[in-house]
Design an enzyme around this catalytic site. Structure first.
Site, PDB file in Angstrom:
ATOM      1  N   GLY A 123      33.002  31.390  34.226  1.00 21.53           N
ATOM      2  CA  GLY A 123      32.026  30.334  34.477  1.00 21.53           C
ATOM      3  C   GLY A 123      31.861  29.374  33.315  1.00 21.53           C
ATOM      4  N   ASN A 124      31.086  28.323  33.575  1.00 21.91           N
ATOM      5  CA  ASN A 124      30.776  27.321  32.550  1.00 21.91           C
ATOM      6  C   ASN A 124      29.513  26.587  32.970  1.00 21.91           C
ATOM      7  OD1 ASN A 124      32.340  25.316  34.459  1.00 21.91           O
ATOM      8  ND2 ASN A 124      33.847  26.819  33.751  1.00 21.91           N
ATOM      9  N   HIS A 175      30.818  32.847  38.928  1.00 22.44           N
ATOM     10  CA  HIS A 175      31.603  33.632  39.872  1.00 22.44           C
ATOM     11  C   HIS A 175      30.728  34.771  40.415  1.00 22.44           C
ATOM     12  CE1 HIS A 175      35.039  32.433  36.914  1.00 22.44           C
ATOM     13  NE2 HIS A 175      34.744  31.443  37.728  1.00 22.44           N
ATOM     14  N   GLU A 178      36.923  23.450  32.410  1.00 19.86           N
ATOM     15  CA  GLU A 178      36.391  22.809  33.609  1.00 19.86           C
ATOM     16  C   GLU A 178      35.490  21.613  33.307  1.00 19.86           C
ATOM     17  OE1 GLU A 178      37.798  23.662  36.126  1.00 19.86           O
ATOM     18  OE2 GLU A 178      37.771  25.804  36.590  1.00 19.86           O
ATOM     19  N   HIS A 213      28.525  26.539  36.914  1.00 17.39           N
ATOM     20  CA  HIS A 213      29.641  27.121  37.665  1.00 17.39           C
ATOM     21  C   HIS A 213      29.738  28.591  37.300  1.00 17.39           C
ATOM     22  CE1 HIS A 213      33.465  28.401  39.064  1.00 17.39           C
ATOM     23  NE2 HIS A 213      34.069  28.301  37.897  1.00 17.39           N
ATOM     24  N   HIS A 249      37.456  31.146  43.880  1.00 16.10           N
ATOM     25  CA  HIS A 249      37.101  30.695  42.534  1.00 16.10           C
ATOM     26  C   HIS A 249      35.636  30.940  42.184  1.00 16.10           C
ATOM     27  CE1 HIS A 249      37.763  27.308  39.339  1.00 16.10           C
ATOM     28  NE2 HIS A 249      37.085  28.319  38.862  1.00 16.10           N
ATOM     29  N   GLY A 286      36.400  30.516  27.077  1.00 20.05           N
ATOM     30  CA  GLY A 286      36.805  31.875  26.766  1.00 20.05           C
ATOM     31  C   GLY A 286      35.775  32.746  26.083  1.00 20.05           C
TER      32      GLY A 286
END
Length: 201
Positions: A28-29, A95, A74, A93, A155, A45
Site C-alpha cells: 500500500g501507499n 490491500h 504508485e 491505497h 491488487h 518498500g
C-alpha cells in the site's frame, strides 16, 4: 497545511491502517496534499506500521522529489487524483483482505447492502489489472477519478477524501462492506428508490 503537522498525521494514519489490518508489511501507499503544489507520500518498500513523520517523502505535482527518501512507485495515481479533484486532500491505497479477495475473483463490490455503504462509498468500480506503478494503471485510475473508492483487479483498493480521516473512514467502510458481502452472499440489497434517496444525503 503545515508540513511537519501533515507528516505526523500521515504517520499516525499509516499505523492505524496497519493496526486495523487494512494494510500489511510494505503493501500500500498513502498521501496527503499540503497545498495546490505539494504533497507528502509514504516511501517505497517500507512497513506502514513502522513509519515515522521523518520517513514521508515531499513531492510536487510534477512528480519531482523535494526531500530525502524514495517515494512509492504508485505516486502517479496519487498525483492524478489530486489533479482531477481539487477537493481531494488524501489518497489511500491498501490491500485489505476481503477487498483483495473480491478483486482477485473479479467480483464487484455491492455497496447497497447497508445505508452506510451507499452514503460513504457510492458506486465502487472495478479497475482491470495493470502492472503496479505503470502508466496504464495511472490512466485507468484517472478514468474513475470521480469515485470515492475503487477496487483494482488482483491488487487492492483505493479511497480518496477531503480529509485524511475521510479517506481512512472510506477504506475502513470499504473493507467492512467487502467482508459483509462475503458473509451474506447473494442477499438482496436496498431497494433502488432507497439507494437514490441515500445517494442524495
Amino acid at each position: 497545511m503545515n508540513e511537519q503537522y501533515a507528516r505526523g498525521r500521515l504517520a499516525e494514519t499509516c499505523r492505524l491502517l496497519y493496526d486495523r489490518g487494512l494494510t500489511v508489511s510494505a503493501g500500500g501507499n498513502m498521501s496527503l496534499r499540503l497545498n495546490e503544489r505539494e504533497f507528502i507520500i509514504t516511501p517505497s518498500g517500507r512497513n506502514k506500521g513502522l513509519l515515522g513523520p521523518e520517513d514521508m517523502v515531499l513531492m510536487d505535482m510534477r512528480g519531482r522529489r523535494l526531500s530525502d527518501g524514495r517515494p512509492s512507485m504508485e505516486k502517479g495515481f496519487h498525483m492524478a487524483l489530486f489533479k482531477a479533484n481539487p477537493g481531494t486532500a488524501a489518497v489511500i491505497h491498501c490491500h485489505p483482505l476481503y477487498c483483495t479477495a473480491l478483486a482477485v475473483k473479479g467480483e464487484a463490490l455491492r455497496t447497497s447492502l447497508t445505508p452506510e455503504g451507499v452514503i460513504l462509498l457510492g458506486e465502487v468500480p472495478m479497475i482491470g489489472y495493470f502492472t503496479p506503478g505503470s502508466k496504464r494503471l495511472v490512466e485507468a485510475v484517472s478514468m474513475h477519478s470521480s469515485h470515492k473508492a475503487m477496487l483494482m483487479e488482483r491488487h487492492g483498493a483505493i479511497t480518496q477524501g477531503g480529509t485524511l480521516e475521510e479517506a481512512f473512514n472510506r477504506m475502513e467502510e470499504l473493507e467492512f462492506q467487502a467482508r459483509l458481502q462475503t458473509l451474506v452472499g447473494d442477499a438482496a440489497g436496498l431497494p433502488a428508490a432507497e439507494v437514490r434517496k441515500l445517494s442524495r444525503m
